[in-house]
Every structure is written in structure tokens, then in C-alpha cells.
Motif scaffolding. Structure first.
Motif, PDB file in Angstrom:
ATOM      1  N   PHE A  90       0.857  -1.184   0.000  1.00 33.28           N
ATOM      2  CA  PHE A  90       0.000   0.000   0.000  1.00 33.28           C
ATOM      3  C   PHE A  90       0.894   1.235   0.000  1.00 33.28           C
ATOM      4  O   PHE A  90       1.765   1.372   0.848  1.00 33.28           O
ATOM      5  N   PHE A 115       0.825   5.309   0.183  1.00 34.31           N
ATOM      6  CA  PHE A 115      -0.082   6.373   0.602  1.00 34.31           C
ATOM      7  C   PHE A 115       0.222   7.697  -0.095  1.00 34.31           C
ATOM      8  O   PHE A 115       1.359   7.962  -0.485  1.00 34.31           O
ATOM      9  N   ASN A 168       3.643   8.372   4.649  1.00 36.89           N
ATOM     10  CA  ASN A 168       3.600   7.654   5.915  1.00 36.89           C
ATOM     11  C   ASN A 168       4.828   6.781   6.148  1.00 36.89           C
ATOM     12  O   ASN A 168       4.726   5.662   6.636  1.00 36.89           O
ATOM     13  N   LEU A 169       5.981   7.319   5.817  1.00 32.99           N
ATOM     14  CA  LEU A 169       7.207   6.625   6.212  1.00 32.99           C
ATOM     15  C   LEU A 169       7.318   6.726   7.722  1.00 32.99           C
ATOM     16  O   LEU A 169       6.817   7.663   8.327  1.00 32.99           O
ATOM     17  N   PHE A 170       7.987   5.738   8.318  1.00 36.98           N
ATOM     18  CA  PHE A 170       8.160   5.771   9.768  1.00 36.98           C
ATOM     19  C   PHE A 170       9.250   6.791  10.093  1.00 36.98           C
ATOM     20  O   PHE A 170      10.412   6.617   9.733  1.00 36.98           O
ATOM     21  N   ASN A 171       8.840   7.848  10.779  1.00 38.16           N
ATOM     22  CA  ASN A 171       9.717   9.009  10.959  1.00 38.16           C
ATOM     23  C   ASN A 171      10.990   8.729  11.749  1.00 38.16           C
ATOM     24  O   ASN A 171      11.983   9.416  11.584  1.00 38.16           O
ATOM     25  N   HIS A 172      10.929   7.728  12.627  1.00 40.20           N
ATOM     26  CA  HIS A 172      12.086   7.476  13.493  1.00 40.20           C
ATOM     27  C   HIS A 172      13.074   6.494  12.878  1.00 40.20           C
ATOM     28  O   HIS A 172      14.071   6.168  13.505  1.00 40.20           O
ATOM     29  N   ASN A 223      13.225   1.687   7.179  1.00 38.74           N
ATOM     30  CA  ASN A 223      11.833   1.753   6.747  1.00 38.74           C
ATOM     31  C   ASN A 223      11.507   0.600   5.805  1.00 38.74           C
ATOM     32  O   ASN A 223      10.430   0.022   5.867  1.00 38.74           O
ATOM     33  N   ILE A 267      11.895  -3.021   7.853  1.00 40.44           N
ATOM     34  CA  ILE A 267      11.177  -3.359   9.089  1.00 40.44           C
ATOM     35  C   ILE A 267      10.090  -4.418   8.874  1.00 40.44           C
ATOM     36  O   ILE A 267       9.892  -5.301   9.712  1.00 40.44           O
ATOM     37  N   TYR A 275      17.037   9.962   7.040  1.00 40.84           N
ATOM     38  CA  TYR A 275      15.734   9.851   7.692  1.00 40.84           C
ATOM     39  C   TYR A 275      14.686  10.560   6.835  1.00 40.84           C
ATOM     40  O   TYR A 275      15.031  11.471   6.067  1.00 40.84           O
ATOM     41  N   ALA A 314      12.650  12.880   7.301  1.00 39.46           N
ATOM     42  CA  ALA A 314      12.637  14.339   7.355  1.00 39.46           C
ATOM     43  C   ALA A 314      13.775  14.954   6.546  1.00 39.46           C
ATOM     44  O   ALA A 314      13.792  16.149   6.291  1.00 39.46           O
ATOM     45  N   ARG A 344       9.520   0.197   0.170  1.00 41.73           N
ATOM     46  CA  ARG A 344       9.019  -0.479   1.370  1.00 41.73           C
ATOM     47  C   ARG A 344       7.935  -1.496   1.001  1.00 41.73           C
ATOM     48  O   ARG A 344       7.891  -2.595   1.547  1.00 41.73           O
ATOM     49  N   GLN A 357       0.795   6.714  10.485  1.00 40.46           N
ATOM     50  CA  GLN A 357       1.872   5.834  10.941  1.00 40.46           C
ATOM     51  C   GLN A 357       1.305   4.457  11.288  1.00 40.46           C
ATOM     52  O   GLN A 357       1.863   3.433  10.909  1.00 40.46           O
ATOM     53  N   GLN A 368       8.332   6.594  18.658  1.00 40.10           N
ATOM     54  CA  GLN A 368       8.148   8.013  18.350  1.00 40.10           C
ATOM     55  C   GLN A 368       7.511   8.751  19.527  1.00 40.10           C
ATOM     56  O   GLN A 368       7.912   9.858  19.869  1.00 40.10           O
ATOM     57  N   ILE A 377      15.611  12.676  16.251  1.00 39.47           N
ATOM     58  CA  ILE A 377      15.509  12.101  14.907  1.00 39.47           C
ATOM     59  C   ILE A 377      16.086  13.103  13.914  1.00 39.47           C
ATOM     60  O   ILE A 377      15.624  14.236  13.844  1.00 39.47           O
TER      61      ILE A 377
END
Lengths: 261, 230
Positions: free
Chosen positions: A93, A95, A99-103, A109, A112, A145, A147, A161, B122, B144, B220
Motif C-alpha cells: 500500500f 499512501f 507515511n514513512l516511519f519518521n524514526h 523503513n 522493518i 531519515y 525528514a 518499502r 503511521q 516516536q 531524529i
């Protein structure tokens, strides 16, 4: 060309039957039925608010439909006994807002899902994730990352991903709608490569150039239902419904014919 | 006796008391974190019944003074403990328990806020790749949320340290209680309280430094805004 495309399509992989979904008073889906064949790229177009995104979300049950059934091969996804996590692991899926995992960095990513869902050993998972990043042209961004990435790069990571899980099909929910115009091309390019490489996908999009270039079939949705389905040639040259032609003319005027080439 | 000589004579007693204060703080914040995390998860993800239970607990603990909670646990519960054939809690155990139960309620609210600050996308992305809800919470949401909660959690740590003095109501000799005792015994009231105050301050500064360091380490990349306008 359409005939040639048709011929490489396989058996039916996804079947959607009479899907209904209502949010409060709004009936967003009013009985949607279609089939998707292995290797097919189906592009779903239509005005906003016609349930295109809801349709995708009902397929992998991020939204639970009120009525209707969905089959992935011979497994009924909508059946209460079906292990939905197992099904979702086979359906990618992508988006609109990534909606990547920010951390997690790009490599994490992508890996995981392999680590936690597929329970793959770490070495193998990271190797596979690197491969997928390279496939979308982002090998050198493995340690960045979300961001730190541009919108186009983020969307390519999110495609990687999805690819890493080796999905049977990928659902794209307006993958370029949140991007700056100059970044759309790099994402479409990746998607075109996927489509030509035989990936099975459903793409909700306003990118008519993309639809024309790679769609095997286009679905035109309006008011919660499918108004018309056909090959790009059929829809662009002689749509059966006046409404389809009207919409196509308007959208082409608005968005042009960018196809990422 | 000069101030320094005075400080030297009372230091052993004060240091012992600092030990108790730190113990109360560590147990309070540590056990409080575990319970607070559980309460926060109940509030956000559990069914209506569990969520309501967590809510009532949090409201109750945040709506009554710590002193009352300490007194209830130390003086109020023992009769019931006796009836059940259990030994009553020592004052240190009662103090630690009260601190933990109280802090848990506050920490639960901080953590809940942090969890809810994370975009719903998320969770959707995690679920859409086949993660169970538990996996999604553990691998995507909490890493997070806990980063977001860290600054307010630093506050909670400092409060817990300072409010640990509340246990002096049950005669537990932590730093405040020790300074009061020393002040009345020696008559050097001002010095006694100043020494205690400086010791609290030192602990607070040390803890803030550690947490500030942790915040930088866990930051982060690319997410924090470092540019300062005028």
C-alpha cells in the motif's frame, strides 16, 4: 498495443464484489464490483469524493466495508476468519502522504516489514532492503531519515518499502498528489518501470499521462460507483458515457499530460 | 562553629537522606513509568471498559493530593493488610508505592498525549504491511511517542524528586525531613535549609543535564528545527 498488453495478463488475482461503505450518512461506496488480473495495471480515476481512496482502503481492510466481498486469489479477505495481517503482508500500500516511519532511516523503513512481519534474519532483510532502495534509485539515501528526504524521495522509499515485502499486488492511493510538480516525474518513472515489469497494481491517480502510458484498464468512478471501465484507448477516444469524456477533458486540461518521461 | 564545619558535621546525615530521596525518586519514576505506560495504552488502545478503568484511576490520582495518598497507604491500609494476614508496609515501601502510583497517573497522561500526537498514517502504514496492532504500537508508535514525551517527562522527574519530600508525613527521613530535624536540633535553621536546598538543586541540575543529553542522542535527524529567528 492494447491487445499485446491484454495478452500478457494472467488469471484473476483480486476480485471485488458489490462493495458498500458508508461513513455516517454518506454512502461512499455504492456497490463496486471489478476484477484485477495478474500483471495488470488498473488506474482508477474520477472526481474527488467519489470513493476511490475508500475503495483501496476497503480492499486491504484499513476500512472495513459494510457489505460486499473481496478475494485475493482464493482467499476471501472480507471473511471474519481470514488472518488479515497475513493478507496485508501480501498487498503493498502506497499512501498519498507517504507515511514513512519518521524514526527510522530509509533502509530501516524498507527492512522493518521483513524483520517484524516476515521474521527474516537481519542480514538478509537488510540486503533485500538495499536492493529495493537501489531499484528506486535511492541506494545512496539508505541512511537518511524521512525528514531529510524530498517528497519524491520519500514516495520512492515508500514504494521500495512495499516492494520489499514481495507483494502480489500494490495499491497506490494518489501517490503523486502530495508532491511538488517537479518531483512527480521521478515517482511516476518508478511506477512505470514497475508496471512494465509486470507488477500487479491498482493506482488511484489524476495523472492521465501515466494512465494512458501504462494502464491496461482504466476505471472511471463517480458517486461511489464504477461508471465505466475500459482500456485507455476506449476511454480516451470514445468513452461510452458522456460524463467520462467530460471528466477526462477537464482533467487533461488541468493536469496536462505529464507521464514522467 | 563555622558554616563549613557545621556542614561537615551534618553531611553524613544529609547524604543518607539524599539516598532515601533518590530511592523514592527512582522507584517512583521507574515503576510509575511502567504503570503509566500501561495506563496510557489502555486509554488509547484498549476496549471501553479497560479504557474507563484507566481513566478513573488517572482522574482519582491526579485529583487527590499526594500527601493524602501517602497517608492512606501508610496509615489507612495496614488494618486491612492485617485482616488479610499480611505484614504492614515499611515507611520506605509505603513512600515508594505512593510515589509510583501517583507519578503513574501523570506519566500516563503525558504518554497518551504523545501517542495521540502521532499521525494516524503511521499506524495505517504499519498495519498495511501486515503488522499486528501490538507490533505497530511497539515498533512504530511507541519509539516516536516516547521521544515526544521526553521533555515533559523530564519535568515529571524533577517534580517527583522535589515532591518526594511529601513522605516526611510518615516519618521517613529523606532530605527535607533531615534538614528539619537538624535545624531544630542544632538551632542553625537557616544553614540547615540552605544545605538541603543546594543539595536538591544539585540533583535537579544533574538530572536535567542527563535528560538533555538523552534528548540530543535520541533526536531524529532532520525533524527538529534548529534555526532560530530573531
Amino acid at each position: 498495443m492494447p491487445a499485446e498488453r491484454e495478452s500478457r495478463l494472467g488469471d484473476v488475482i483480486l476480485r471485488v464484489e458489490d462493495l458498500h461503505k458508508r461513513y455516517g450518512k454518506d454512502e461512499v461506496l455504492k456497490g463496486v464490483t471489478f476484477e484485477l488480473r495478474r500483471g495488470e495495471t488498473k488506474v482508477v480515476i474520477g472526481p474527488s469524493g467519489t470513493g476511490k481512496s475508500t475503495l483501496l482502503r476497503c480492499i486491504n481492510q484499513l476500512s472495513v466495508p459494510d457489505k460486499g466481498r473481496v478475494w485475493l486469489e482464493d482467499v476471501e479477505i472480507t471473511h471474519a476468519r481470514t488472518n488479515i495481517n497475513h493478507v496485508r503482508a501480501q498487498i503493498g500500500f502506497v499512501f498519498q502522504d507517504f507515511n514513512l516511519f519518521n524514526h527510522l532511516n530509509a533502509l530501516q523503513n524498507v527492512s522493518i516489514g521483513l524483520l517484524k512481519v516476515r521474521k527474516m534474519p537481519k542480514e538478509a532483510a537488510l540486503a533485500r532492503a538495499s536492493e529495493e532502495l537501489a531499484r528506486v534509485g535511492l541506494a545512496e539515501k539508505a541512511c537518511s531519515y524521512p525528514a531529510e528526504l524530498s517528497g519524491g524521495q520519500k514516495q520512492r522509499v515508500s514504494i521500495a518499502r512495499a516492494l520489499a515485502m514481495d507483494p502480489k499486488l500494490i495499491l497506490f492511493d494518489e501517490p503523486t498528489s502530495a508532491l511538488d510538480p517537479e518531483l512527480i516525474g521521478e515517482v511516476l518513472e518508478v511506477m512505470i518501470q514497475l508496471a512494465r515489469g509486470g507488477m500487479t497494481m491498482i493506482v488511484v491517480s489524476h495523472e492521465m499521462g501515466f494512465a494512458r502510458a501504462v494502464a491496461d484498464r482504466i476505471i472511471f468512478m463517480e458517486g461511489g460507483g464504477i461508471l465505466e471501465e475500459g482500456t485507455p484507448a476506449e476511454l480516451f477516444t470514445c468513452p461510452r458515457c458522456e460524463r467520462t469524456g467530460q471528466f477526462l477533458r477537464k482533467i487533461t486540461e488541468l493536469y496536462g499530460e505529464t507521464d514522467g518521461q | 562553629m563555622s558554616f563549613f564545619e557545621f556542614t561537615g558535621t551534618v553531611m553524613p546525615r544529609f547524604l543518607g537522606a539524599v539516598g532515601v530521596t533518590l530511592e523514592l525518586t527512582a522507584v517512583g519514576i521507574g515503576a510509575g513509568l511502567v504503570l503509566g505506560l500501561l495506563l496510557a495504552l489502555m486509554r488509547v488502545y484498549a476496549n471501553r471498559v479497560l479504557s474507563a478503568i484507566a481513566n478513573v484511576y488517572i482522574q482519582f490520582m491526579r485529583g487527590t493530593p499526594l500527601v493524602i495518598q501517602v497517608l492512606v497507604i501508610y496509615f489507612g491500609l495496614p488494618p486491612y493488610f492485617k485482616a488479610m494476614g499480611l505484614k504492614p508496609l515499611s515507611s520506605l515501601a509505603a513512600g515508594c508505592l505512593a510515589m509510583a502510583l501517583n507519578s503513574a497517573a501523570y506519566q500516563a497522561e503525558y504518554i497518551r498525549g504523545a501517542i495521540q500526537a502521532i499521525s494516524s498514517g503511521q499506524m495505517q502504514a504499519a498495519r498495511s504491511m501486515g503488522m499486528t496492532k501490538t507490533q505497530a504500537v511497539r515498533y512504530v508508535i511507541l519509539p516516536q511517542a516516547l521521544r515526544i514525551v521526553l521533555p515533559s517527562w523530564s519535568n515529571e522527574l524533577i517534580y517527583t524528586l522535589l515532591y518526594s519530600s511529601t513522605v516526611y508525613f510518615i516519618g521517613l527521613e529523606e532530605l527535607s525531613y533531615a534538614s528539619m530535624k537538624v535545624a531544630s536540633k542544632t538551632g542553625r535553621v537557616f544553614e540547615s535549609y540552605i544545605i538541603a536546598g543546594v543539595m536538591y538543586l544539585a540533583m535537579v541540575i544533574l538530572l536535567s543535564r542527563i535528560l538533555a543529553y538523552a534528548e540530543t542522542r535520541l533526536r531524529i535527524p532532520g525533524l527538529s528545527i534548529e534555526e532560530r529567528g530573531r
